[in-house]
Design a protein around this motif. Structure first.
Motif, PDB file in Angstrom:
ATOM      1  N   VAL A  86       0.817  -1.205   0.000  1.00  0.00           N
ATOM      2  CA  VAL A  86       0.000   0.000   0.000  1.00  0.00           C
ATOM      3  C   VAL A  86       0.862   1.272   0.000  1.00  0.00           C
ATOM      4  O   VAL A  86       0.418   2.310  -0.474  1.00  0.00           O
ATOM      5  CB  VAL A  86      -0.988  -0.035   1.197  1.00  0.00           C
ATOM      6  N   ASP A  87       2.075   1.183   0.505  1.00  0.00           N
ATOM      7  CA  ASP A  87       2.967   2.352   0.578  1.00  0.00           C
ATOM      8  C   ASP A  87       3.866   2.474  -0.657  1.00  0.00           C
ATOM      9  O   ASP A  87       5.025   2.869  -0.539  1.00  0.00           O
ATOM     10  CB  ASP A  87       3.830   2.283   1.842  1.00  0.00           C
ATOM     11  N   TYR A  91       0.290   1.316  -5.697  1.00  0.00           N
ATOM     12  CA  TYR A  91      -1.023   1.478  -5.058  1.00  0.00           C
ATOM     13  C   TYR A  91      -1.603   2.841  -5.436  1.00  0.00           C
ATOM     14  O   TYR A  91      -2.781   2.951  -5.780  1.00  0.00           O
ATOM     15  CB  TYR A  91      -0.899   1.339  -3.543  1.00  0.00           C
ATOM     16  N   THR A  92      -0.779   3.857  -5.410  1.00  0.00           N
ATOM     17  CA  THR A  92      -1.220   5.202  -5.776  1.00  0.00           C
ATOM     18  C   THR A  92      -1.706   5.237  -7.217  1.00  0.00           C
ATOM     19  O   THR A  92      -2.715   5.885  -7.530  1.00  0.00           O
ATOM     20  CB  THR A  92      -0.074   6.215  -5.562  1.00  0.00           C
ATOM     21  N   ASP A 101     -10.591   1.130  -2.979  1.00  0.00           N
ATOM     22  CA  ASP A 101     -10.134   0.036  -2.128  1.00  0.00           C
ATOM     23  C   ASP A 101     -11.264  -0.298  -1.170  1.00  0.00           C
ATOM     24  O   ASP A 101     -11.465   0.367  -0.160  1.00  0.00           O
ATOM     25  CB  ASP A 101      -8.875   0.484  -1.383  1.00  0.00           C
ATOM     26  N   LEU A 104     -10.808  -0.836   2.614  1.00  0.00           N
ATOM     27  CA  LEU A 104     -10.750   0.393   3.424  1.00  0.00           C
ATOM     28  C   LEU A 104     -12.117   1.031   3.621  1.00  0.00           C
ATOM     29  O   LEU A 104     -12.334   1.726   4.610  1.00  0.00           O
ATOM     30  CB  LEU A 104      -9.799   1.411   2.791  1.00  0.00           C
ATOM     31  N   ASP A 109      -9.545   1.910   9.201  1.00  0.00           N
ATOM     32  CA  ASP A 109      -8.274   1.850   9.929  1.00  0.00           C
ATOM     33  C   ASP A 109      -7.384   0.700   9.440  1.00  0.00           C
ATOM     34  O   ASP A 109      -6.344   0.430  10.014  1.00  0.00           O
ATOM     35  CB  ASP A 109      -8.540   1.697  11.430  1.00  0.00           C
ATOM     36  N   LEU A 111      -5.597   0.305   6.573  1.00  0.00           N
ATOM     37  CA  LEU A 111      -4.663   0.599   5.481  1.00  0.00           C
ATOM     38  C   LEU A 111      -3.430  -0.302   5.502  1.00  0.00           C
ATOM     39  O   LEU A 111      -2.969  -0.767   4.462  1.00  0.00           O
ATOM     40  CB  LEU A 111      -4.230   2.071   5.526  1.00  0.00           C
ATOM     41  N   HIS A 112      -2.902  -0.573   6.678  1.00  0.00           N
ATOM     42  CA  HIS A 112      -1.667  -1.361   6.782  1.00  0.00           C
ATOM     43  C   HIS A 112      -1.905  -2.776   7.312  1.00  0.00           C
ATOM     44  O   HIS A 112      -0.967  -3.413   7.813  1.00  0.00           O
ATOM     45  CB  HIS A 112      -0.643  -0.613   7.643  1.00  0.00           C
ATOM     46  N   ARG A 131       0.873  -5.370   2.777  1.00  0.00           N
ATOM     47  CA  ARG A 131      -0.494  -5.462   2.255  1.00  0.00           C
ATOM     48  C   ARG A 131      -0.387  -5.452   0.737  1.00  0.00           C
ATOM     49  O   ARG A 131      -0.041  -4.452   0.128  1.00  0.00           O
ATOM     50  CB  ARG A 131      -1.332  -4.282   2.752  1.00  0.00           C
ATOM     51  N   TYR A 134      -5.825  -7.127  -2.604  1.00  0.00           N
ATOM     52  CA  TYR A 134      -6.825  -6.072  -2.560  1.00  0.00           C
ATOM     53  C   TYR A 134      -8.110  -6.491  -3.258  1.00  0.00           C
ATOM     54  O   TYR A 134      -8.115  -7.374  -4.121  1.00  0.00           O
ATOM     55  CB  TYR A 134      -6.306  -4.816  -3.275  1.00  0.00           C
TER      56      TYR A 134
END
Length: 180
Positions: A86-87, A91-92, A101, A104, A109, A111-112, A131, A134
């Motif tokens: 995710v980071d 993902y962006t 997503d 989410l 809460d 995300l990670h 993560r 998805y």
């Protein structure tokens, strides 16, 4: 697997490689289903890593995105192993392309919340907990109302990935129009 009427099944490569004996080959399955009267596209995905020089995620996602957007009016679920945390800019790239997503949506809460874990039998090798799995949708007309991860404990492990489930809030209607 589905217990809903399958209207169509199509596969398409999103990778340069089309060799079934090469693990970098990425063939996506799209099932068009009648979900209680609503036509939906379900894409089962596994995409490559962002830093792969020959089969980069970015190019694979562009091909997948183009395919999904060919039928933009139909609600689509794009789910699976996206190969990137995710980071990352990967993902962006997905979110910037307009995908939601749904994990989410149901768990803001989360995300990670890791989905990639040390595989059974590889206790001496450390894999980062990431993560990477998805459930995205192309719009939010049927938002997630519940999201869970399965196979989290050492006793339950069946893979180096956990299973991710989301329940979407989809009304039941009478009849689905099928494409000719």
């Amino acid at each position: 697997l589905t217990n809903h009427r399958v209207l169509e099944v199509v596969t398409q490569y999103i990778s340069h490689t089309h060799d079934t004996f090469t693990f970098k080959s990425r063939k996506i399955l799209k099932a068009v289903i009648d979900y209680h009267g609503i036509k939906m596209n379900i894409f089962s995905c596994q995409l490559g890593w962002k830093d792969d020089e020959y089969e980069p995620f970015k190019e694979q996602f562009v091909k997948l995105d183009e395919w999904v957007k060919q039928d933009a009016e139909t609600f689509s679920v794009i789910a699976g192993d996206f190969g990137n945390d995710v980071d990352t800019e990967c993902y962006t790239q997905i979110v910037d392309a307009g995908y939601i997503d749904q994990y989410l949506v149901a768990r803001p809460d989360g995300l990670h919340d890791e989905t990639f874990i040390n595989p059974r039998g590889f206790t001496t090798v450390h894999f980062a907990s990431l993560r990477m799995d998805y459930v995205f949708t192309n719009d939010n007309r049927y938002p997630a109302i519940r999201a869970e991860r399965y196979f989290q404990s050492d006793e339950e492990k069946v893979s180096d990935h956990m299973a991710v489930m989301v329940e979407l809030d989809v009304p039941v209607v009478e009849k689905c129009e099928t494409a000719a």
